[in-house]
Design an enzyme around this catalytic site. Sequence first.
Site, short mmCIF file in Angstrom:
data_model
loop_
_atom_site.label_atom_id
_atom_site.label_comp_id
_atom_site.label_asym_id
_atom_site.label_seq_id
_atom_site.Cartn_x
_atom_site.Cartn_y
_atom_site.Cartn_z
N TYR A 127 0.85 -1.19 0.00
CA TYR A 127 0.00 0.00 0.00
C TYR A 127 0.88 1.23 0.00
O TYR A 127 1.97 1.23 0.55
CB TYR A 127 -1.05 -0.03 1.11
CG TYR A 127 -0.68 0.30 2.51
CD1 TYR A 127 -0.13 -0.62 3.38
CD2 TYR A 127 -0.94 1.59 3.02
CE1 TYR A 127 0.16 -0.30 4.70
CE2 TYR A 127 -0.66 1.91 4.34
CZ TYR A 127 -0.11 0.97 5.17
OH TYR A 127 0.17 1.30 6.47
N ASP A 166 -4.53 -0.92 16.19
CA ASP A 166 -3.91 -2.24 16.39
C ASP A 166 -3.06 -2.25 17.65
O ASP A 166 -3.00 -3.26 18.36
CB ASP A 166 -3.05 -2.61 15.18
CG ASP A 166 -3.85 -2.59 13.89
OD1 ASP A 166 -5.04 -2.93 13.91
OD2 ASP A 166 -3.28 -2.20 12.86
N TYR A 203 -4.40 1.22 -1.87
CA TYR A 203 -4.12 -0.21 -1.73
C TYR A 203 -3.69 -0.79 -3.07
O TYR A 203 -4.23 -0.43 -4.11
CB TYR A 203 -5.37 -0.97 -1.28
CG TYR A 203 -5.72 -0.77 0.16
CD1 TYR A 203 -4.78 -0.97 1.17
CD2 TYR A 203 -7.01 -0.41 0.53
CE1 TYR A 203 -5.12 -0.79 2.49
CE2 TYR A 203 -7.35 -0.24 1.86
CZ TYR A 203 -6.40 -0.43 2.84
OH TYR A 203 -6.74 -0.27 4.15
N TYR A 227 -13.58 -1.95 9.74
CA TYR A 227 -14.22 -1.84 8.43
C TYR A 227 -13.38 -0.99 7.46
O TYR A 227 -12.95 0.10 7.79
CB TYR A 227 -15.63 -1.25 8.58
CG TYR A 227 -16.28 -1.01 7.25
CD1 TYR A 227 -16.58 -2.06 6.39
CD2 TYR A 227 -16.57 0.29 6.83
CE1 TYR A 227 -17.16 -1.84 5.16
CE2 TYR A 227 -17.14 0.53 5.59
CZ TYR A 227 -17.42 -0.54 4.76
OH TYR A 227 -17.97 -0.31 3.53
N THR A 235 -2.67 2.82 15.13
CA THR A 235 -3.04 3.18 16.50
C THR A 235 -4.04 2.18 17.08
O THR A 235 -3.89 1.71 18.21
CB THR A 235 -3.65 4.60 16.52
OG1 THR A 235 -2.71 5.50 15.95
CG2 THR A 235 -3.97 5.02 17.93
N ASP A 249 3.83 1.58 11.04
CA ASP A 249 2.56 1.01 11.48
C ASP A 249 2.63 0.36 12.84
O ASP A 249 1.60 -0.07 13.37
CB ASP A 249 2.12 -0.10 10.49
CG ASP A 249 1.95 0.40 9.08
OD1 ASP A 249 2.84 1.09 8.59
OD2 ASP A 249 0.92 0.06 8.46
N ARG A 271 -13.84 5.03 20.56
CA ARG A 271 -14.54 6.23 20.13
C ARG A 271 -13.57 7.34 19.72
O ARG A 271 -13.76 8.50 20.05
CB ARG A 271 -15.43 6.71 21.28
CG ARG A 271 -16.48 5.66 21.66
CD ARG A 271 -17.30 6.13 22.83
NE ARG A 271 -16.46 6.29 24.01
CZ ARG A 271 -16.80 6.98 25.10
NH1 ARG A 271 -17.96 7.60 25.15
NH2 ARG A 271 -15.98 7.06 26.12
#
Lengths: 317, 317, 317, 317, 317, 317
Positions: free
Chosen positions: F89, F259, F104, F167, F257, F295, F228
């Site tokens: 990506y 993960d 992607y 999602y 973040t 990441d 949230r």
Amino acid sequence: MSDLVTFGETMLRLSAPQGERLERTEELEVYVGGAESNTAIAAERLGAVSTWLSALPDSPLGRRVASELRSHGIDTEIAWTEDGRQGLYFLEHGGEPRGTNVIYDRDDAPIASVGADQFDPTVFEDARLFYTSGITPALSEQARDTTYHLLQGAREAGLRTAMDVNYRSKLWTPEEANATLTKLFPALDVLFVAIRDAREVLGYEGNPTELANHLIAEYDLQTVVVTRGEHGALAIHDGVVHEHDVYEAETYDPIGTGDAFVGAFLARRLSGDDVGRALEYAAATASYKRTIAGDVASVTKEEVEALIESGAEDVSR
Amino acid sequence: MSDLVTFGETMLRLSAPQGERLERTEELEVYVGGAESNTAIAAERLGAVSTWLSALPDSPLGRRVASELRSHGIDTEIAWTEDGRQGLYFLEHGGEPRGTNVIYDRDDAPIASVGADQFDPTVFEDARLFYTSGITPALSEQARDTTYHLLQGAREAGLRTAMDVNYRSKLWTPEEANATLTKLFPALDVLFVAIRDAREVLGYEGNPTELANHLIAEYDLQTVVVTRGEHGALAIHDGVVHEHDVYEAETYDPIGTGDAFVGAFLARRLSGDDVGRALEYAAATASYKRTIAGDVASVTKEEVEALIESGAEDVSR
Amino acid sequence: MSDLVTFGETMLRLSAPQGERLERTEELEVYVGGAESNTAIAAERLGAVSTWLSALPDSPLGRRVASELRSHGIDTEIAWTEDGRQGLYFLEHGGEPRGTNVIYDRDDAPIASVGADQFDPTVFEDARLFYTSGITPALSEQARDTTYHLLQGAREAGLRTAMDVNYRSKLWTPEEANATLTKLFPALDVLFVAIRDAREVLGYEGNPTELANHLIAEYDLQTVVVTRGEHGALAIHDGVVHEHDVYEAETYDPIGTGDAFVGAFLARRLSGDDVGRALEYAAATASYKRTIAGDVASVTKEEVEALIESGAEDVSR
Amino acid sequence: MSDLVTFGETMLRLSAPQGERLERTEELEVYVGGAESNTAIAAERLGAVSTWLSALPDSPLGRRVASELRSHGIDTEIAWTEDGRQGLYFLEHGGEPRGTNVIYDRDDAPIASVGADQFDPTVFEDARLFYTSGITPALSEQARDTTYHLLQGAREAGLRTAMDVNYRSKLWTPEEANATLTKLFPALDVLFVAIRDAREVLGYEGNPTELANHLIAEYDLQTVVVTRGEHGALAIHDGVVHEHDVYEAETYDPIGTGDAFVGAFLARRLSGDDVGRALEYAAATASYKRTIAGDVASVTKEEVEALIESGAEDVSR
Amino acid sequence: MSDLVTFGETMLRLSAPQGERLERTEELEVYVGGAESNTAIAAERLGAVSTWLSALPDSPLGRRVASELRSHGIDTEIAWTEDGRQGLYFLEHGGEPRGTNVIYDRDDAPIASVGADQFDPTVFEDARLFYTSGITPALSEQARDTTYHLLQGAREAGLRTAMDVNYRSKLWTPEEANATLTKLFPALDVLFVAIRDAREVLGYEGNPTELANHLIAEYDLQTVVVTRGEHGALAIHDGVVHEHDVYEAETYDPIGTGDAFVGAFLARRLSGDDVGRALEYAAATASYKRTIAGDVASVTKEEVEALIESGAEDVSR
Amino acid sequence: MSDLVTFGETMLRLSAPQGERLERTEELEVYVGGAESNTAIAAERLGAVSTWLSALPDSPLGRRVASELRSHGIDTEIAWTEDGRQGLYFLEHGGEPRGTNVIYDRDDAPIASVGADQFDPTVFEDARLFYTSGITPALSEQARDTTYHLLQGAREAGLRTAMDVNYRSKLWTPEEANATLTKLFPALDVLFVAIRDAREVLGYEGNPTELANHLIAEYDLQTVVVTRGEHGALAIHDGVVHEHDVYEAETYDPIGTGDAFVGAFLARRLSGDDVGRALEYAAATASYKRTIAGDVASVTKEEVEALIESGAEDVSR
């Protein structure tokens, strides 16, 4: 024939690039930094002629330190040694909550075993002010003795003397620092102390004015400057209190801010400015430093004065 | 109180990275270079105390030049100017057949209008040798006059004088160079000349020995050194011919090789070495330079001597 | 067959990396920037077909400029010259209080001596709008004349004309700017002016609306756009006042923000959008530009429209 | 359950970029290297399952070493210490005559004080071969003892043992090395020795075959491999002499070439290849290594085999 | 209104830096390369006006390709697609024996599904020569059909046609290539073929002259150029054999050498040079390319001509 | 014998440097990232022993992914494939309003066709928790089946199971996600869901507590954690509601973040901490991650605990 003579250790700083961690980085940026040489450079840039006394290993790494300092125009009086290693420190910057983290790797550096007699005895001739920080006597017993002898030698040669407490918890405990530093204070004319250090190391309570007056009284100092982080600084000299706010800055690199402050203050005092004016230069130089990568305030006097005139001072008070 | 005083222009060099073209690069590497400061640095590193006289604009770019030179330990005596721009040159390296290409952007630099009287008249006091290259008088009429006056001043102050012809076809024609330089030669003690320049600019035929003898006879020179690229160098001094091969080198950056040669030669002569020994240092320093990025021979005397001792000399002769 | 024809100088910009100072940096980043080419690129990216008229030296540096502009799809009509040097500017960014500082090194660039007759006379054929900035006539007397002749030529060919005042204190005084620009204004249809320039150069008092009305009345302009920094912009066209706030942006590089604004405005006007809609595109493009390194708004029309739709406008009003 | 267990120090290597000098560089490239971990990685990549035993400081720098080694798939059995510093070495590459120069800064690293009992006693279970180099016992008296005890432990656990003499003149004298190593040799099955070390440290005269036979006889070794730089290598095993030339290589980074050779040899022996075939893999892996930046042979078995098949061997013999 | 129209795929090339491996690198350098666009750029730089036909995804990566090509001055006629991905290739350079290794990642690129009818039918108007390489028909069945139709369309529009066999074993087998290409050859005027491809794909035996004559006879070609790597090239045209050696070059990046050769040859033929002269330009441009990072020959006609004149041709024959 | 087993795709991330655009950048930084491996690393660093199951192409790019993950100490159980390409990506960061944008390029990656039976059936032995994200079943029909079978296999082997909805609108529609995920939820013990996803994909209204209770009731979950964004997180377990604010952070890189949050939460639950304590670790680790390039949360447990103790929590509530 310098205005200002400083003594202390200068290290190579090896920094991870922005965003990276020391644990993972494949590249280190090389800077040169040490409290007293940072101070000498800031002073030189604000108009003082400065000399830096120290010891370095005669190696590419030691020469790297010397050449960087000379590039700023300061004179170097170096005890070159065959043994000993170049002091290093590793640094990682991160945004909050990560912050700035430092790993010292400075054991066995030549400064830890240098004697006062290894320097040219004429170095104080025609000089006017001797400066070292509270880091230097923390490095070794020998460094403590050398600091003591240089302070005495400076006074005997007619120089004023100045020190910044600069407490480093990775080098010694507050008690050790207290025991050593309070023996050196009587040899000083000017003392800089962060309010946090005044409380943790010297055990002083009270507000900055009380604290400064205490120090003046106890050690017969001429000037005491108490720095209060983002809350500005306060100086007492001849019984008069001077205060100055910080100038707002977007911090790119906080290391060396205090040294920039001290160097600018001393340079302007040496040039004849009064304490209040010197505080302005000190605050403006410190603010400028925060925007610059590395330990050193690569500023010009004109830039600092332009900042003072533009009045970009934080008037939150 | 320098051994060696040099005068000339120093530029910022902006180089495309390895493999890249100036036309396409998104990044330029910054170096500092000029024939006389390159020479002063090589001399300092081989043991001479050196001073560099020049003019620079009082700007970040001008200060960049000064600080780089000071970092090598040489003294700077600079006429700072409000006007004028920092001389630049753009450089692109490529493997053969591309080779090295240079774009000068040095018009209107302060050195083109500096007068000899703008320098501290005591700069020659206690000094022993004055050096400039044949590039300096090519920069402007004023620069030619200043070169002339400094050469005269140096001789009057009791210094020896030296020059490297260093013909630059992008600055003037062979005829112009000839007319100017031959007026300066009578003021010299030591002359360096590449055999190619001797032929193109001075119009000399013959082999290097004949050529050197011609120059000695015509201009009453003490020493003439003829460099012959990869074929080594030849010096005549006191009627004695000395020759030396080049040391083989893998070239990373050829710029400044000749200046490294001259600086090392002069430093060793000033230290008392004879011409043959000085040629050895010169050849070894030049070879070392070729492996180092930038215009400057960042070597140590120990490294150069180790190379001389190891005898890695190209013995193709 | 362009929608938009622009005329002006484009320089190479050499920038110190983040945090570094020009005085100390060992690396310069190369960008290409000039008010009119920045504007042409922004216009091209927002849907206009654009041509850039200028003069460049026939050197790798000049070709660097041309190739960068072409990469954005704009057509170039260049007077290539053997003489003259590529205009440069050096840039250093710093957080506050250091800010952004620029050193121009653009003397003797080819644009200073280019004549209007050096361009292909058919360049205005089928074109609809001619644009230059107030920087161009500040470069030299010849540049002023050429600007004047191109403006006249454009009008005679039936094009609309536009200018951004863009006062640069490092190029001329407010009085010089006033004397020159007010002679050019009668040839304009659209004028962009920062409120600060309107006051300093044109001597207008009053609020933005009054100021715009003054200009319309005095020079018989069709559209005047007054930009007010972080306070947004105001346009008057056909007697109607249009206002637009800025979109909030985290500024990575402020250079070229105004040109992005102008280019987007002109492109959308050429595409038939009304003044209010064009102001939205202008504000959004300017905001996007601030996040991008370099002088140029490398945006897509889709990105700008997404920003307009997302309504991330600063609604402080 | 490793095939190969190695023990030794791994350092961070800090390298000046191509062309640069340590004395001047503003950037250091970070690599991880140590004779035994280099060997373990080469072995892993050639098909062996490898474990590395060592001690590291529990700091970002120590973790950097561990994570790099794990990234190559080797298992790590590390004695993490609160005290001690991460061993470093500084490296500068230059073309000839500059060559490669190394500054060790490895005093006080944890390995110098680690005991054999600090490692998990099951580490030798199911393992088949233990390897260390002659560098490890040079680091300290404790390191010598630990080396001795691990060799004994390995043999008692039924492992074969191997060592590369790897004499480092910056760590000890030939006499010291001789005294220590000859006490360890009787515990070995396989010995690698450069012919230069055999002469300087072990005092052997004669050609490689004589030398290998001497060693086999004197220390009851099973296999001796004598490396001869660019002249290839020779192994004697079961009384049979095997020889192999080097594969020609354009050297980008020579560090770690010998370790790549050893690792590949051991891996292929462990996989059942005969000594001659293992020498082929060793020579090919070593050659490949020379083209790769850093200390480690990041190769695949397929690449090495393709080189062997392509027969690019230097057939100068 | 181009001289030369080319059709083919252009990829982003992502390269590991010098010395690094793709498996380990933390940074990739971005270049743009494809046989036909490389050829178009070389032709443009040697004096031809060139257009490149292709399909790209409408994404930042696709736009990256287009802007790079435009920066060299070539016109682009692009079928932008919503679907499909930007073709990539990963590249690692190493000294021998590592060599250059390529990983294609070009599946599902838009060119694989573009039809000849997606291009502006006027693209051949006023053009004189159409070029594609043997890579294009290897990409997909559709690409093969499109290649066929464009060749036919070009001929119908009165253009000459040219192709370079450029066999890529990672895309198809020799048999597949043979089957496809031999159907396209009858539509060609000019064919370039490496002698290795002629043997492997076309099955020709014999020396280059025989091979070229075979091809001319079998496919009624006007010109055949056989390239022989470091042994130079041979062309037959009108029954006359022309030969040319390679110019020696220090290779920094070999990718694109053949395309530089073809582009220069075609440009000079279009400009009216004879085949012998065109071979000289081709050889010199190819040699220059080898010194430049990336796939593209960023040369000027003046540089190429200077090389031809200097006669640095390898006269090993 | 891992505590945690994860399954999912890991890609190479190629990022434009700060300030740059993908469309223009000449350099890409290489990182390795995937939801499940990011989670495994965070868990490992917070004290869990982690294994990552996946499929990778047997190429330098695939090995790059594996070696990076191993460097953090996690075990890898990889189905290596001859076919398929490494998922990529491309990422561009910009200040607001530009923000972070992702392209992607992950079609045809091996994970899309891997079957559950390609993994070692003993991988769940002695493990305690299986984790995957809602991204994995979005990759292909096969990936969905494999996810289902691994979830079942894990439960049969006695492991707990956890999933983060995660999602991704670039992979599937909310309706597709809903249809697939709700079939997997009954196999879960622990579910993480961002409130935005709960509304968009699951169609839940109501506040976080209602939403979590809904999920627990509908799918018989043991624990539900609702995140949230900057408003902190809420968990319900055993009917008890736990809430935690975010720790303020200066974001350098927001990717990963979530993960980091999940990995820390799971690790601390596995170590026996209660849900409230695990939320503290999760929030602190997530905050720390935001300051780190890439990441992955390269943190230590000590750093996270120091942040928790220092109470730098944003107490805006």
